[in-house]
Design an enzyme around this catalytic site. Structure first.
Site, PDB file in Angstrom:
ATOM      1  N   ASP A   1    -104.380   2.995 -65.609  1.00  0.00           N
ATOM      2  CA  ASP A   1    -103.157   2.835 -66.286  1.00  0.00           C
ATOM      3  C   ASP A   1    -101.996   2.493 -65.519  1.00  0.00           C
ATOM      4  O   ASP A   1    -101.107   3.265 -65.047  1.00  0.00           O
ATOM      5  CB  ASP A   1    -102.936   4.088 -67.071  1.00  0.00           C
ATOM      6  CG  ASP A   1    -103.935   4.654 -68.068  1.00  0.00           C
ATOM      7  OD1 ASP A   1    -104.060   3.685 -68.844  1.00  0.00           O
ATOM      8  OD2 ASP A   1    -104.731   5.461 -67.855  1.00  0.00           O
TER       9      ASP A   1
ATOM     10  N   HIS B   1    -114.616  11.957 -68.119  1.00  0.00           N
ATOM     11  CA  HIS B   1    -115.757  11.362 -67.413  1.00  0.00           C
ATOM     12  C   HIS B   1    -115.460  11.182 -66.030  1.00  0.00           C
ATOM     13  O   HIS B   1    -114.560  11.898 -65.403  1.00  0.00           O
ATOM     14  CB  HIS B   1    -115.566   9.848 -68.100  1.00  0.00           C
ATOM     15  CG  HIS B   1    -114.372   9.285 -68.011  1.00  0.00           C
ATOM     16  ND1 HIS B   1    -113.944   8.930 -67.029  1.00  0.00           N
ATOM     17  CD2 HIS B   1    -113.563   8.961 -69.182  1.00  0.00           C
ATOM     18  CE1 HIS B   1    -112.443   8.304 -67.242  1.00  0.00           C
ATOM     19  NE2 HIS B   1    -112.341   8.391 -68.588  1.00  0.00           N
TER      20      HIS B   1
ATOM     21  N   SER C   1    -112.224   7.125 -71.888  1.00  0.00           N
ATOM     22  CA  SER C   1    -112.579   7.949 -72.986  1.00  0.00           C
ATOM     23  C   SER C   1    -113.025   7.237 -74.371  1.00  0.00           C
ATOM     24  O   SER C   1    -113.800   7.638 -75.090  1.00  0.00           O
ATOM     25  CB  SER C   1    -111.553   9.309 -73.199  1.00  0.00           C
ATOM     26  OG  SER C   1    -111.259   9.846 -72.128  1.00  0.00           O
ATOM     27  N   ARG C   2    -112.217   6.096 -74.351  1.00  0.00           N
ATOM     28  CA  ARG C   2    -112.494   5.261 -75.669  1.00  0.00           C
ATOM     29  C   ARG C   2    -113.968   4.673 -75.559  1.00  0.00           C
ATOM     30  O   ARG C   2    -114.202   4.194 -76.694  1.00  0.00           O
ATOM     31  CB  ARG C   2    -111.413   4.170 -75.719  1.00  0.00           C
ATOM     32  CG  ARG C   2    -110.141   4.932 -76.210  1.00  0.00           C
ATOM     33  CD  ARG C   2    -109.052   3.879 -75.679  1.00  0.00           C
ATOM     34  NE  ARG C   2    -107.767   4.603 -75.687  1.00  0.00           N
ATOM     35  CZ  ARG C   2    -106.847   4.746 -76.897  1.00  0.00           C
ATOM     36  NH1 ARG C   2    -106.902   4.005 -77.660  1.00  0.00           N
ATOM     37  NH2 ARG C   2    -105.561   5.496 -76.642  1.00  0.00           N
TER      38      ARG C   2
ATOM     39  N   GLN D   1     -97.419  10.403 -77.766  1.00  0.00           N
ATOM     40  CA  GLN D   1     -97.693   8.952 -77.242  1.00  0.00           C
ATOM     41  C   GLN D   1     -98.817   8.347 -78.126  1.00  0.00           C
ATOM     42  O   GLN D   1     -99.089   7.039 -77.595  1.00  0.00           O
ATOM     43  CB  GLN D   1     -98.178   9.340 -75.761  1.00  0.00           C
ATOM     44  CG  GLN D   1     -99.744   9.744 -75.689  1.00  0.00           C
ATOM     45  CD  GLN D   1    -100.318  10.109 -74.159  1.00  0.00           C
ATOM     46  OE1 GLN D   1     -99.640  11.059 -73.541  1.00  0.00           O
ATOM     47  NE2 GLN D   1    -101.019   9.317 -73.480  1.00  0.00           N
TER      48      GLN D   1
ATOM     49  N   GLY E   1    -114.351   9.163 -64.086  1.00  0.00           N
ATOM     50  CA  GLY E   1    -113.159   8.709 -63.663  1.00  0.00           C
ATOM     51  C   GLY E   1    -112.186   9.752 -63.520  1.00  0.00           C
ATOM     52  O   GLY E   1    -111.413  10.157 -62.324  1.00  0.00           O
ATOM     53  N   HIS E   2    -112.250  10.871 -64.370  1.00  0.00           N
ATOM     54  CA  HIS E   2    -111.042  12.007 -64.568  1.00  0.00           C
ATOM     55  C   HIS E   2    -111.795  13.087 -63.027  1.00  0.00           C
ATOM     56  O   HIS E   2    -111.067  13.712 -62.318  1.00  0.00           O
ATOM     57  CB  HIS E   2    -111.363  12.740 -65.624  1.00  0.00           C
ATOM     58  CG  HIS E   2    -110.876  12.279 -66.756  1.00  0.00           C
ATOM     59  ND1 HIS E   2    -111.731  11.809 -67.679  1.00  0.00           N
ATOM     60  CD2 HIS E   2    -109.565  12.057 -67.125  1.00  0.00           C
ATOM     61  CE1 HIS E   2    -110.895  11.191 -68.743  1.00  0.00           C
ATOM     62  NE2 HIS E   2    -109.563  11.451 -68.349  1.00  0.00           N
TER      63      HIS E   2
END
Ligand code: PAF
Length: 282
Positions: A153, A35, A189-190, A62, A37-38
């Site tokens: 994160d 998205h 992404s969620r 993970q 952000g990436h």
């Protein structure tokens, strides 16, 4: 269209020319489903480097929960189109056999003490070990000069910084501010897994976080935590950790603390949302 490689030897030969010319290599590790952000991470890497490599790998090590792993959105075609548009140079898309040739259980793991088991690490046992292990492997394969991670994160970024410093990896780690939707929801992404009703509720998480940021002082942490949990639960969230800690140590705030971080984690239905913000304490 962006060049894609799947194997370490293809990656090495794709980067050989850049290395011979002493070009700076930037790296953005991702799990795909890209998205804005990436893309901001890619743009930041481009500001610092001549060549930008993006990895796409949904890292099974993970995930604590196999249904979360299975339902993680996989959108490779769209991801490659977005990376091409952003001008990224190379996409590295390994599979699990490449990164974990011995199988997950028998692999050597990278364990970052302290950070990996506190806060989010306590809620998601093994999660951060999975992150540090895969990022270390990816760093060894790509051998970048610079790697860019999102500040969204927060604990992951602290983990990667410590791992890189402790293992003496010659890589500069850059953190980039969280990119938000116009209504304040942190991009993730969620978010695509939220129903339309949940999507309307979701920005409350950032709003409650901002409320904490405005009111926080050295003495009102438990009170703000309790108040926020109550508000979020009333709005339909299931809180999974509303933590307000020293931003430098991730330990509880003391009278010596100068900077705090508010770490928010809450479920809307099955979707776990996280957010954070740093607050200067006066
Ligand atoms: O932030 C992520 O998407 C992942 O944790 C990372 C850093 C790509 C490691 O799998």
């Amino acid at each position: 269209m962006i060049t894609t490689v799947n194997l370490p030897k293809q990656l090495r030969s794709a980067l050989q020319g850049a290395r011979q010319q002493n070009q700076r290599i930037g790296f953005v590790p991702t799990m795909g489903n890209l998205h804005a952000g990436h893309i901001a991470l890619v743009k930041e890497a481009q500001r610092h480097c001549d060549v930008v490599v993006v990895s796409i790998f949904v890292n099974p090590l993970q995930f604590n929960n196999s249904s979360d792993l299975d339902s993680y959105p996989r959108t490779l075609e769209e991801d490659l189109a977005a990376l091409s548009k952003a001008g990224a140079d190379l996409a590295f898309i390994p599979n699990a056999e490449v990164l974990y040739p011995n199988g997950l259980a028998l692999e050597t793991k990278v364990n970052v003490p302290g950070i990996s088991t506190m806060l989010e690490g306590a809620l998601r046992p093994g999660h951060f070990e999975g992150v540090s292990t895969v990022v270390c492997k990816l760093f060894n394969l790509v051998q970048p000069n610079v790697a860019v991670f999102g500040e969204k994160d927060f604990q992951q970024l602290a983990l990667i910084r410590k791992m890189t410093a402790d293992l003496l990896l010659p890589i500069e780690i850059i953190g980039l501010a969280t990119v938000r939707e116009p209504d304040g929801l942190a991009m993730s992404s969620r978010n695509t897994r939220l129903s339309s009703q949940q999507r309307l509720q979701a920005p409350q998480l950032a709003q409650q976080m901002q409320l904490i940021a405005r009111q926080l002082n050295h003495n009102n942490v438990p009170q703000l935590q309790a108040q926020t949990i109550q508000q979020l639960e009333l709005q339909g969230f299931r809180c999974d950790g509303i933590d307000i800690v020293d931003a430098n140590t991730l330990e509880p705030i003391t009278s010596q603390s100068t900077t705090a971080v508010v770490l928010m984690a809450a479920f809307l239905g099955e979707v776990r949302l996280i957010d954070n913000c740093v607050v200067e304490l006066s």
